[in-house]
Design a protein around this motif. Sequence first.
Motif, PDB file in Angstrom:
ATOM      1  N   VAL A  48      -1.422  13.397   2.006  1.00  0.00           N
ATOM      2  CA  VAL A  48      -1.850  12.023   1.708  1.00  0.00           C
ATOM      3  C   VAL A  48      -1.320  11.064   2.765  1.00  0.00           C
ATOM      4  CG1 VAL A  48      -1.571  10.112   0.076  1.00  0.00           C
ATOM      5  CG2 VAL A  48      -2.185  12.379  -0.755  1.00  0.00           C
TER       6      VAL A  48
ATOM      7  N   GLY B 269       1.431   8.826  -6.238  1.00  0.00           N
ATOM      8  CA  GLY B 269       1.799  10.205  -5.933  1.00  0.00           C
ATOM      9  C   GLY B 269       2.941  10.698  -6.796  1.00  0.00           C
TER      10      GLY B 269
ATOM     11  N   THR C  34      -5.862  -1.633   0.369  1.00  0.00           N
ATOM     12  CA  THR C  34      -6.630  -0.885   1.372  1.00  0.00           C
ATOM     13  C   THR C  34      -7.672  -1.792   2.015  1.00  0.00           C
ATOM     14  OG1 THR C  34      -6.346   1.169   0.137  1.00  0.00           O
ATOM     15  CG2 THR C  34      -8.112   1.127   1.771  1.00  0.00           C
TER      16      THR C  34
ATOM     17  N   HIS D 174       0.822  -1.199   0.000  1.00  0.00           N
ATOM     18  CA  HIS D 174       0.000   0.000   0.000  1.00  0.00           C
ATOM     19  C   HIS D 174       0.862   1.257   0.000  1.00  0.00           C
ATOM     20  CE1 HIS D 174      -3.200   2.786   1.350  1.00  0.00           C
ATOM     21  NE2 HIS D 174      -3.993   1.930   0.707  1.00  0.00           N
TER      22      HIS D 174
ATOM     23  N   THR E 290       0.959   3.815  -3.073  1.00  0.00           N
ATOM     24  CA  THR E 290       0.633   5.213  -2.798  1.00  0.00           C
ATOM     25  C   THR E 290       1.757   6.125  -3.291  1.00  0.00           C
ATOM     26  OG1 THR E 290      -0.689   4.593  -0.871  1.00  0.00           O
ATOM     27  CG2 THR E 290       0.074   6.873  -0.973  1.00  0.00           C
TER      28      THR E 290
ATOM     29  N   LEU F 167      -3.360   8.630   5.362  1.00  0.00           N
ATOM     30  CA  LEU F 167      -3.212   7.173   5.353  1.00  0.00           C
ATOM     31  C   LEU F 167      -2.415   6.616   6.527  1.00  0.00           C
ATOM     32  CD1 LEU F 167      -2.579   6.693   1.547  1.00  0.00           C
ATOM     33  CD2 LEU F 167      -4.645   6.105   2.823  1.00  0.00           C
TER      34      LEU F 167
ATOM     35  N   TRP G  44      -4.159  -0.835  -5.375  1.00  0.00           N
ATOM     36  CA  TRP G  44      -4.167   0.045  -4.206  1.00  0.00           C
ATOM     37  C   TRP G  44      -5.447  -0.168  -3.394  1.00  0.00           C
ATOM     38  CZ3 TRP G  44      -7.163   4.080  -2.367  1.00  0.00           C
ATOM     39  CH2 TRP G  44      -6.586   4.870  -1.377  1.00  0.00           C
TER      40      TRP G  44
END
Length: 176
Positions: A150, A47, A78, A39, A43, A154, A74
């Motif tokens: 972000v 990004g 999650t 993850h 991410t 998270l 992703w």
Amino acid sequence: MTTTPLTRYDRGMLRLMNDRRSRPLYATAARRRLAVAAHVVLTAAIGGLMTYSSLTEGQPIWAFVVMAALLLPWMVATGAINAATRGLLELRERALDERQSAERARVQARAHRAMTLLLAATAAGLLTAGAVDGKAPTAYAAPVLIAVLVVHWLMPLWVAGLTAQDEPAEDNSPAP
């Protein structure tokens, strides 16, 4: 203490977060760490692609296609983390028992401490880059701040996934 009854949404989310069909994805601590690591990497990749596409002159369509392709794994990662924590961060407070509420508070406190350190390091990095370069790195300020936002969003999920405990083994032996 008055307890608010669970709504249909709460019951549905509780049922979804306690669905054991995805248990093989997070049954062991190593698998939970792998899900969190995947993850984090996904991410960062999404990004990075967003930053790349915002800093380049043209709008490279390939970056958006790759980002869209990365969104599915992703989302699976999650879901695996949310299932491993039994919805610790997704369920409303009224759907959690006392143990889960205490665990949520611990996870949020750890995530807050980690974010404080990350924000301090980011600010120091931007200030250092500005001092070395002789001017503030304005082109990178917005993407860096968005990345930190972000991660702030998270971080509790990652901390919860990393600190989730193994479930006790089911005892299938006959009663004496």
